[in-house]
Design an enzyme around this catalytic site. Structure first.
Site, short mmCIF file in Angstrom:
data_model
loop_
_atom_site.label_atom_id
_atom_site.label_comp_id
_atom_site.label_asym_id
_atom_site.label_seq_id
_atom_site.Cartn_x
_atom_site.Cartn_y
_atom_site.Cartn_z
N LYS A 75 -0.41 27.22 -1.62
CA LYS A 75 0.09 27.34 -0.05
C LYS A 75 -0.06 26.03 0.68
CE LYS A 75 -3.58 30.89 0.26
NZ LYS A 75 -5.18 31.11 0.28
N LEU A 235 -17.55 33.89 1.92
CA LEU A 235 -15.93 34.52 0.79
C LEU A 235 -15.93 34.88 0.05
CD1 LEU A 235 -14.44 31.19 2.50
CD2 LEU A 235 -15.52 32.87 3.40
#
Length: 465
Positions: A75, A235
């Site tokens: 990422k 999450l």
């Protein structure tokens, strides 16, 4: 819902760059979207090593790949291979979505946008709220940006080593030009509890602590901390209910996992690739498929006496799943038998109690074999909840076998009185089509050994993983 896409000369390719990629759920999201929307696209994962990342991005563009996702560990590094980066992705410092342009790919971060849309779906607002973020990794940075962007009043980022938290706080305060975020050592969370007790916090759990198989791990286990939580968002989505979520709920707070964030980050990427807007009705269909895949619950339905309890016990042992009998669960909560509930309050009250119970269980159960009452699927609302919960198995039994098995049983309110055989046949004629319509598979059980029944069901379940 099965996927019926057809690959031909007009099919466009979408994909994922990551290392590893074997357990990604992105193909399920995007290929389901393509199937529902009848868009001729196919999404596949590409196992890409760091050393070949730049070449992979360049090759994808040359191969006319419409769009890509990037996951760990790419990422950050992938930014160097892009022709442009969205403002939010630049501030977060991570890209997870590549959108094709005339000269190359533009990078976006839909993780942050996906979490924002998840909060909207649950009616959680951050404007003017006090927020705690547990952890200071890449996910925490995306959460921090979203909180600042949504107008949170104060944001406290807590981490074991304060340096990482300080970096995020300084970056976000600088980007938004206001001193909203404060870094703290995790062990100093008690300072926040000394504030006005009326001030409660929205808390984001952004670490990997509590991720399966370490389901009972939690960043903070102090019950006083959870007394100050209004909403907790973990999450993590595997397990479906983490220890963090359990502690929030035990303290009376709302608690959600990250599965809708996963859903919405994928939907937003798909919207960017195709320049479309996807409705919540379509999003709900994809979410239901994610639920089934993530939780792997197995629901047994069928007429009384079909063997749901016996089969359920054997199946749970074979799959190493938990076991829950809905009728027993209701009796435990009510403090009396179902026969007594029928006698005191009637069948309609009991059926509503079943519906309410399913909604409660649907918020937390995963990897569980669930045995249901014979009349439970007769309400469409119950069938809808069961479908969201997992795969439905109908144990199909012959009427004469039911009569034989239930002979002398006085605990079944609907089978009391005379003409039991006729009553069984009437009820089965009424309920059979409903069971069949609700089921993912139908398993005949009359004259079949338990081991054979369990083997057929487990083969179906394991084949769908």
């Amino acid at each position: 819902m099965e996927i019926h896409m057809e690959i031909n000369g007009k099919t466009r390719l979408l994909g994922l760059l990551g290392d590893p990629v074997q357990h990604t759920m992105s193909p399920l999201i995007h290929n389901t979207l393509s199937d529902i929307l009848e868009i001729n696209e196919v999404y596949v994962p590409f196992h890409t090593h760091k050393e070949g990342l730049a070449d992979a991005v360049k090759g994808a563009f040359e191969l006319n790949i419409l769009g890509m996702n990037a996951t760990v560990p790419h990422k950050n590094e992938i930014k160097a291979s892009l022709v442009d980066i969205d403002e939010g992705a630049a501030a977060i410092g991570a890209v997870n979505t590549l959108v094709r342009t005339a000269n190359g790919y533009k990078g976006y971060n839909t993780d942050m946008m996906g979490l924002s849309r998840e909060l909207e779906s649950y009616g959680v607002k951050l404007d003017g709220k006090r927020v705690i973020i547990l952890g200071a990794g890449g996910a925490a940075r995306a959460v921090a940006y979203m909180c600042m962007n949504k107008g949170a009043d104060k944001v406290y980022i807590l981490n074991r080593t304060i340096e990482k938290a300080q970096t995020i706080a300084e970056d976000m305060n600088g980007h938004f030009c206001r001193e909203t975020m404060t870094a703290m050592r995790l062990g100093d969370y008690g300072q926040l509890l000394q504030e006005n007790v009326d001030n409660k916090f929205v808390v984001f759990q952004s670490t990997s602590i509590g991720l399966a198989p370490k389901n009972e791990a939690v960043v903070i286990d102090d019950p006083h901390f959870y007394d100050r939580v209004s909403v907790g968002i973990d999450l993590i989505y595997n397990p479906f209910e983490t220890k963090f979520m359990k502690l929030c709920r035990q303290a009376g707070a709302l608690a959600y996992n990250g599965l809708r964030m996963l859903l919405y980050q994928g939907i937003i990427a798909y919207e960017l690739w195709n320049d479309i807007s996807i409705s919540e009705d379509v999003a709900d269909i994809v979410y239901d498929r994610l639920l089934q895949s993530i939780r792997e619950n197995v629901i047994l339905i069928g007429f009384m006496g079909c063997g749901k309890t016996t089969v359920g016990e054997a199946l749970a042992r074979k799959l190493n799943f938990d076991l829950l009998d809905v009728d027993s669960y209701i009796e435990d909560k009510a403090g009396c038998s179902i026969k007594q509930i029928f006698a005191d309050k009637g069948e309609e009250y009991f059926r509503q109690l079943e519906t309410d119970t399913l909604k409660e269980l649907n918020s937390r159960l995963s990897h569980t074999v669930i045995s249901t009452g014979g009349g439970l699927p007769m309400r469409q609302a119950n069938v809808d909840e069961l479908r969201r919960m997992g795969r439905i198995i109908y144990l199909d039994v012959k009427p004469e076998e039911v009569v034989r098995r239930l002979a002398g049983d006085t605990t079944r309110p609907l089978l009391q009185g005379e003409n039991v055989d006729q009553r069984v046949r009437e009820l089965m004629e009424q309920r059979g089509p409903v069971y069949e319509a609700a089921a993912d598979i139908i398993v005949p059980v009359t004259g079949i050994e338990i081991d054979e029944i369990v083997q057929e069901i487990s083969s179906y379940i394991e084949g769908g993983r």
